[in-house]
Scaffold this motif. Sequence first.
Motif, mmCIF file in Angstrom:
data_model
loop_
_atom_site.group_PDB
_atom_site.id
_atom_site.type_symbol
_atom_site.label_atom_id
_atom_site.label_comp_id
_atom_site.label_asym_id
_atom_site.label_seq_id
_atom_site.Cartn_x
_atom_site.Cartn_y
_atom_site.Cartn_z
ATOM 1 N N GLU A 1 0.848 -1.191 0.000
ATOM 2 C CA GLU A 1 0.000 0.000 0.000
ATOM 3 C C GLU A 1 0.881 1.237 0.000
ATOM 4 N N VAL A 2 0.477 2.227 -0.791
ATOM 5 C CA VAL A 2 1.157 3.528 -0.800
ATOM 6 C C VAL A 2 0.152 4.552 -0.294
ATOM 7 N N GLY A 3 0.485 5.217 0.818
ATOM 8 C CA GLY A 3 -0.451 6.113 1.480
ATOM 9 C C GLY A 3 -0.740 7.377 0.690
ATOM 10 N N SER A 4 -1.812 8.037 1.073
ATOM 11 C CA SER A 4 -2.318 9.207 0.353
ATOM 12 C C SER A 4 -1.255 10.286 0.178
ATOM 13 N N TRP A 5 -1.218 10.843 -1.025
ATOM 14 C CA TRP A 5 -0.378 11.988 -1.375
ATOM 15 C C TRP A 5 1.114 11.715 -1.208
ATOM 16 N N SER A 6 1.486 10.450 -1.313
ATOM 17 C CA SER A 6 2.908 10.109 -1.322
ATOM 18 C C SER A 6 3.423 10.054 -2.755
ATOM 19 N N THR A 7 4.747 10.161 -2.883
ATOM 20 C CA THR A 7 5.406 10.140 -4.187
ATOM 21 C C THR A 7 6.484 9.071 -4.186
ATOM 22 N N VAL A 8 6.482 8.263 -5.240
ATOM 23 C CA VAL A 8 7.535 7.270 -5.455
ATOM 24 C C VAL A 8 8.390 7.776 -6.609
ATOM 25 N N GLY A 9 9.687 7.922 -6.371
ATOM 26 C CA GLY A 9 10.573 8.485 -7.373
ATOM 27 C C GLY A 9 10.721 7.609 -8.604
ATOM 28 N N ALA A 10 11.091 8.234 -9.704
ATOM 29 C CA ALA A 10 11.287 7.514 -10.963
ATOM 30 C C ALA A 10 12.314 6.404 -10.790
ATOM 31 N N GLY A 11 11.999 5.229 -11.325
ATOM 32 C CA GLY A 11 12.914 4.100 -11.295
ATOM 33 C C GLY A 11 13.021 3.392 -9.961
ATOM 34 N N SER A 12 12.242 3.797 -8.983
ATOM 35 C CA SER A 12 12.330 3.211 -7.641
ATOM 36 C C SER A 12 11.560 1.897 -7.562
ATOM 37 N N THR A 13 11.926 1.072 -6.577
ATOM 38 C CA THR A 13 11.219 -0.178 -6.307
ATOM 39 C C THR A 13 10.723 -0.152 -4.870
ATOM 40 N N VAL A 14 9.413 -0.207 -4.703
ATOM 41 C CA VAL A 14 8.816 -0.185 -3.371
ATOM 42 C C VAL A 14 8.685 -1.622 -2.885
ATOM 43 N N THR A 15 9.365 -1.933 -1.774
ATOM 44 C CA THR A 15 9.399 -3.302 -1.256
ATOM 45 C C THR A 15 8.632 -3.453 0.050
ATOM 46 N N ARG A 16 8.142 -2.338 0.586
ATOM 47 C CA ARG A 16 7.292 -2.394 1.775
ATOM 48 C C ARG A 16 6.301 -1.241 1.703
ATOM 49 N N SER A 17 5.190 -1.384 2.399
ATOM 50 C CA SER A 17 4.142 -0.368 2.335
ATOM 51 C C SER A 17 4.654 0.976 2.834
ATOM 52 N N MET A 18 4.092 2.049 2.257
ATOM 53 C CA MET A 18 4.503 3.409 2.577
ATOM 54 C C MET A 18 3.374 4.155 3.270
ATOM 55 N N ALA A 19 3.736 4.989 4.231
ATOM 56 C CA ALA A 19 2.761 5.869 4.871
ATOM 57 C C ALA A 19 2.366 6.989 3.914
ATOM 58 N N GLY A 20 1.421 7.801 4.324
ATOM 59 C CA GLY A 20 0.991 8.917 3.505
ATOM 60 C C GLY A 20 1.903 10.124 3.623
ATOM 61 N N HIS A 21 1.867 10.981 2.594
ATOM 62 C CA HIS A 21 2.536 12.283 2.596
ATOM 63 C C HIS A 21 4.058 12.172 2.739
ATOM 64 N N ILE A 22 4.648 11.173 2.092
ATOM 65 C CA ILE A 22 6.103 11.068 2.088
ATOM 66 C C ILE A 22 6.588 10.864 0.659
ATOM 67 N N THR A 23 7.885 11.089 0.465
ATOM 68 C CA THR A 23 8.546 10.814 -0.809
ATOM 69 C C THR A 23 9.590 9.738 -0.572
ATOM 70 N N ALA A 24 9.608 8.730 -1.440
ATOM 71 C CA ALA A 24 10.573 7.642 -1.319
ATOM 72 C C ALA A 24 11.234 7.412 -2.667
ATOM 73 N N VAL A 25 12.543 7.166 -2.638
ATOM 74 C CA VAL A 25 13.289 6.928 -3.869
ATOM 75 C C VAL A 25 14.277 5.793 -3.650
ATOM 76 N N GLY A 26 14.709 5.190 -4.760
ATOM 77 C CA GLY A 26 15.739 4.162 -4.714
ATOM 78 C C GLY A 26 15.179 2.763 -4.823
ATOM 79 N N SER A 27 16.090 1.783 -4.863
ATOM 80 C CA SER A 27 15.722 0.369 -4.939
ATOM 81 C C SER A 27 16.539 -0.402 -3.904
ATOM 82 N N PRO A 28 15.976 -0.721 -2.748
ATOM 83 C CA PRO A 28 14.583 -0.477 -2.365
ATOM 84 C C PRO A 28 14.327 1.000 -2.062
ATOM 85 N N ALA A 29 13.076 1.408 -2.214
ATOM 86 C CA ALA A 29 12.715 2.805 -1.992
ATOM 87 C C ALA A 29 12.809 3.153 -0.513
#
Length: 208
Positions: free
Chosen positions: A175-203
């Motif tokens: 799950e990716v929480g509301s109003w969060s951003t996943v950076g280009a080319g990133s891999t999300v390997t665990r659920s994300m909270a809302g209103h955050i930005t995550a980048v990288g692999s793993p993000a």
Amino acid sequence: MELVALIGSGGHAKVVEQMVEQSFTKVKIVAKLDDRFTNKFFKRGVLYGPIEEVFKLIHYGVKMIVTIGDNRIRKKVVNRLALGEEHFTNLIHLKAVVADDLEVGKGTVIMPGAIINADVEIGSHCIINSGCIVEHDNRIGPFAHICPGAVMTGNVHVKEGVMLGANSTILPGLEVGSWSTVGAGSTVTRSMAGHITAVGSPALEVGT
């Protein structure tokens, strides 16, 4: 023939306009509305004017698409208009591969090359961009943007206003929480909270 007004005149609006002109024989753009057009004028039979012209056009059965790429601004404009869903329409490109059981809210645009598989729900006023993959049993909240080449594997839930950057990947069941951003080319390997930005692999979280 469905008559459509585009609200917004930036890059996303240009892409949607081109998509309609090249691929939709039963849709006609009759207006392009943006508050930078302080005075009304016509060009090649299309009305240009401020957003308030919407309230005149709806009396002629014209449907709306808010063609603004920024998720927050798109929501702000939709809230400002305060129109019922019946005044908005969807645009699904003929070269998108879409399962028959897709449920999609109004005001959403699905671009060419997008693949949407079984049992997917997409909210209102989303952008499902070129070449992205939305696998089975996914849920996409309103005002989200799934950027070109992004991959949502199975049973993923992205909430309201999420942006999945180009060529990013969300692994199954997350799950990716509301109003969060996943950076280009990133891999999300665990659920994300809302209103955050995550980048990288793993993000990894880098900001809010």
